[in-house]
Design an enzyme around this catalytic site. Structure first.
Site, PDB file in Angstrom:
ATOM      1  CD  GLU A  18       2.591  -3.794  -3.542  1.00 13.61           C
ATOM      2  OE1 GLU A  18       1.720  -2.937  -3.375  1.00 13.61           O
ATOM      3  OE2 GLU A  18       2.354  -5.013  -3.609  1.00 13.61           O
TER       4      GLU A  18
ATOM      5  CD  GLU B  89      -5.846  -6.788  -2.888  1.00 15.88           C
ATOM      6  OE1 GLU B  89      -5.689  -6.191  -1.812  1.00 15.88           O
ATOM      7  OE2 GLU B  89      -4.974  -6.847  -3.771  1.00 15.88           O
TER       8      GLU B  89
ATOM      9  CG  ASP C  56      -1.295  -8.723  -0.521  1.00 15.41           C
ATOM     10  OD1 ASP C  56      -1.676  -8.026   0.419  1.00 15.41           O
ATOM     11  OD2 ASP C  56      -1.283  -8.334  -1.702  1.00 15.41           O
TER      12      ASP C  56
HETATM   13  O1  GCW Z   1      -2.780  -6.130  -1.354  1.00  9.73           O
HETATM   14  C1  GCW Z   1      -1.913  -5.375  -2.136  1.00  9.73           C
HETATM   15  C2  GCW Z   1      -2.785  -4.637  -3.092  1.00  9.73           C
HETATM   16  C3  GCW Z   1      -2.345  -3.249  -3.411  1.00  9.73           C
HETATM   17  C4  GCW Z   1      -2.052  -2.537  -2.101  1.00  9.73           C
HETATM   18  C5  GCW Z   1      -0.926  -3.276  -1.392  1.00  9.73           C
HETATM   19  C6  GCW Z   1      -0.627  -2.707  -0.032  1.00  9.73           C
HETATM   20  C7  GCW Z   1      -2.389  -0.248  -1.527  1.00  9.73           C
HETATM   21  O2  GCW Z   1      -2.921  -5.409  -4.247  1.00  9.73           O
HETATM   22  O3  GCW Z   1      -3.383  -2.634  -4.122  1.00  9.73           O
HETATM   23  O4  GCW Z   1      -1.712  -1.190  -2.292  1.00  9.73           O
HETATM   24  O5  GCW Z   1      -1.251  -4.611  -1.191  1.00  9.73           O
HETATM   25  O6  GCW Z   1      -1.111  -3.278   0.944  1.00  9.73           O
HETATM   26  O7  GCW Z   1       0.089  -1.735   0.067  1.00  9.73           O
END
Ligand code: GCW
Length: 663
Positions: free
Chosen positions: A281, A388, A360
């Site tokens: 990312e 989240e 995720d």
């Molecule tokens: O779950 C996603 C999130 C990001 C996060 C990323 C990660 C810290 O939307 O905000 O970044 O994963 O786990 O690195």
């Protein structure tokens, strides 16, 4: 009993209200440890002293022999052959004796006694030994020093600001961090990473000229047996060191990391290590130099090795610039494809940190196959306490119900579990500067449950809830426990009912809250349901799909591959099926979606009604906060219900046989 109804000033006491210490504080307690035993042993003495001062008991320190016979002895016994951090408990002749391997064990033994309450002094007390199942039980904080434009002070934080940082700096008063460390220790946590894995400009400097901030945080955590870790940027030699490269095979880069580690350990001798999100990312990583993740992790590991530090290197690596038109790329495959070929190439002090599922932190994902395929690598299981995708601490969602499932899953169906395979257990914290710590007061049970499950993954979610309730509401009316069971237990299943169905993932709106059935479908972050007029789901089979099912060992590869054996709750994760496909439950997919959404949303209304029974039985501000949030949960669940049901109806044309409203 009335005092339970009075709100505490400042922050909420969570699972350590003074009254939880009454049974021990009323008695004569001896602590037997040499005066130089260390800061954690000193904490034990201070805790006992505070409790006996408050409740009229007595503390004996010098020698157990002079003075009245103690009701409780907490003794350090390094030669007793107990495992690290462990302790043994037994009761004879009216004395309960806790024998601990080391000072951490002494502290955990003390909190064990607190949890037992009066039961610790009952002659029926069952003797036994206790030691953590996982040596590293860590909370990762996604806290930023500088509030980020989009993500704010705490990335994916739903409990206010950071308890560490404010206005671009470490908070001058860290009293609350000490109180937090105390809560964590009482739940069994022994490590904390103090900054976000997305390491921005200011936060990168916690490793260099802002190291003093980490020193001050470590000072708060140390008395509670918690070692501090730091998330670092792989690009630091370039951005902070001015080297012009961060190629892990460049000797100057290795030297830079070695110097950085030496400076950290000179300042914090018990520092835990680095946490790294690389090539993920947008974070820098070894790929830019044609190197792999083992090259990247090992250069940091070698810098830390002389001091006993570890690198937690995250496996959360995937292409977030995917073209939705490309039907072959499958985000679920990515971590396995990147990491499993490197098994055996990581240094011993590298821990590959794997999110529990391949995507995720969704409500329903299969367990990540990476955890099954790296036998020569030390692995950490990464969970998320911050909600989240699971209601953002506005919805009641009891995470231990999900974590128990994950920790107890048997990849080879032979008795070995995920807990056996993952040496470390890590979770993203849900704490902020909110008065209740976690925004939703009931989300405290998730934080508590994380530490306890990391210590003992066989504890049941329902026993853990009762334990949390007894500590948090000591001496409360018995109805408190009944209502909490009704509202909290089963809440993960309820949330799953009214949100994304049958293992389809995402379907969330902006910010990952609320329904957004198609919000990610044409995005670069991956595609999750492929709904058309005939059917829905992602074909991840080896026979005709992305092949992801083949990343599992047997029996799971075949179980997931076949429509006949794939568990209903993961059907749409592994298969694309017609809306009228009949589930193993006997219902069609579309009718299942209609029913679960109607029932799940209705259940939230029952939860809200049930909560009303606690009016006057718990502190008014806690009662009101939960009441307000339950109203939001009911609203949001109704929105989910109507959007998801209507989406399925419009795509399938199949009516709801129960006749519920469709729009
Ligand atoms: O779950 C996603 C999130 C990001 C996060 C990323 C990660 C810290 O939307 O905000 O970044 O994963 O786990 O690195």
């Amino acid at each position: 009993m009335r005092k339970n109804l009075v709100s505490t000033p400042g922050w909420h006491a969570a699972w350590l209200p003074d009254d939880a210490f009454a049974p021990l504080g009323r008695r004569v307690v001896a602590v037997s440890a040499p005066p130089d035993a260390g800061p954690v042993a000193a904490t034990v003495v201070a805790e006992v002293r505070a409790a006996v001062d408050r409740f009229g008991g007595r503390l004996l320190t010098a020698s157990v022999d002079d003075g009245p016979a103690p009701a409780l002895v907490l003794a350090l016994a390094p030669d007793a052959g107990l495992p690290a951090e462990g302790f043994a408990v037994a009761r004879t002749g009216g004395t309960t004796r806790v024998t601990a391997a080391d000072e951490a064990g002494l502290l955990y033994g003390l909190f064990h006694v607190v949890r037992l309450g009066e039961g610790a002094f009952d002659d029926a007390l069952v003797p036994g030994s206790h030691a953590p199942a996982h040596a590293v039980r860590m909370l990762d904080h996604w806290d930023n020093v500088d509030a980020h434009d989009v993500m704010g002070q705490v990335e994916r934080g739903y409990a206010g600001g950071s308890i560490f940082y404010e206005d671009g700096a470490l908070r001058p008063d860290l009293t609350r961090v000490g109180a937090y460390a105390r809560l964590l220790a009482a739940s069994g946590v022994n490590r904390a990473t103090v900054n976000n894995v997305n390491v921005h400009r200011t936060e990168a400097r916690l490793l260099t000229d802002r190291l003093g901030d980490v020193v001050r945080l470590a000072d708060q955590f140390r008395p509670w047996g918690i070692r501090v870790h730091l998330a670092v940027s792989f690009g630091a030699p370039l951005t902070l060191g001015g080297l012009g490269t961060c190629d892990p095979l460049e000797p100057a880069v290795a030297d830079w990391w070695a110097d950085a580690a030496a400076r950290v350990y000179a300042a914090i001798p018990d520092f835990g290590g680095f946490l790294v999100k690389a090539d993920s990312e947008g974070q820098p990583g070894p790929f830019a130099y044609g190197r792999d993740h083992a090259d990247g992790a090992n250069v940091l590991a070698r810098a830390l090795a002389p001091y006993g530090g570890t690198v937690h290197w995250r496996a959360f690596v995937y292409n977030h610039h995917q073209d939705w038109r490309d039907r072959r790329t499958d985000r679920a495959r990515a971590a396995y494809d990147h990491f499993t070929p490197l098994d055996g190439k990581f240094d011993e002090n590298v821990v590959v940190q794997v999110k529990f599922g391949p995507l995720d932190f969704q409500v329903r994902e299969p367990v990540s196959p990476v955890l099954t395929a790296m036998p020569r690598t030390r692995l950490a299981l990464e969970l998320q306490v911050t909600q989240e995708y699971t209601g953002q601490q506005k919805h009641v969602y009891y995470l231990p119900e999900q974590w128990s499932e994950v920790l107890g899953w048997e990849p080879w169906a032979d008795g070995r579990t995920v807990s056996d395979v993952a040496r470390d257990v890590v979770a993203v914290s849900n704490v902020g500067d909110d008065r209740f710590w976690t925004g939703h007061p009931l989300a405290q049970a998730n934080l508590y449950g994380f530490g306890r499950l990391a210590w003992d993954p066989t504890l049941t979610p329902s026993d853990l809830l009762d334990e949390w309730t007894r500590l948090t509401f000591p001496g409360a009316d018995p109805r408190v426990q009944d209502v909490l069971r009704d509202v909290v237990l089963g809440s993960r299943a309820t949330y799953e009912q009214y949100t994304a169905p049958l293992g389809v993932c995402f379907m969330v709106g902006p910010g990952h809250y609320g329904p957004g059935v198609d919000f990610y479908e044409y995005s670069p972050w991956g595609t999750y349901h492929f709904a058309d007029r005939d059917g829905i789901g992602v074909d991840r089979t080896v026979a005709s799909g992305t092949g992801y099912a083949g990343q599992y060992p047997e029996p799971w590869a075949s179980t997931y591959e076949s429509l006949d054996t794939c568990p209903d709750e993961l059907l749409l994760f592994f298969h694309h099926v017609p809306y009228t496909h009949v589930l193993r439950s006997g219902k069609t997919v579309v009718q299942h979606v209609y029913d679960t959404h109607t029932d799940g949303a209705a259940r939230t209304e029952e939860m809200a009604r049930r909560w009303e029974d606690l009016d006057g039985l718990v502190e008014p501000d806690l009662f009101d906060r939960v009441r307000t949030l339950l109203a939001e949960q009911v609203r949001s669940a109704g929105e989910w219900r109507d959007q998801v049901r209507t989406y399925f109806w419009r795509h399938s044309g199949v009516p709801d046989e129960r006749g519920g409203p469709l729009y």
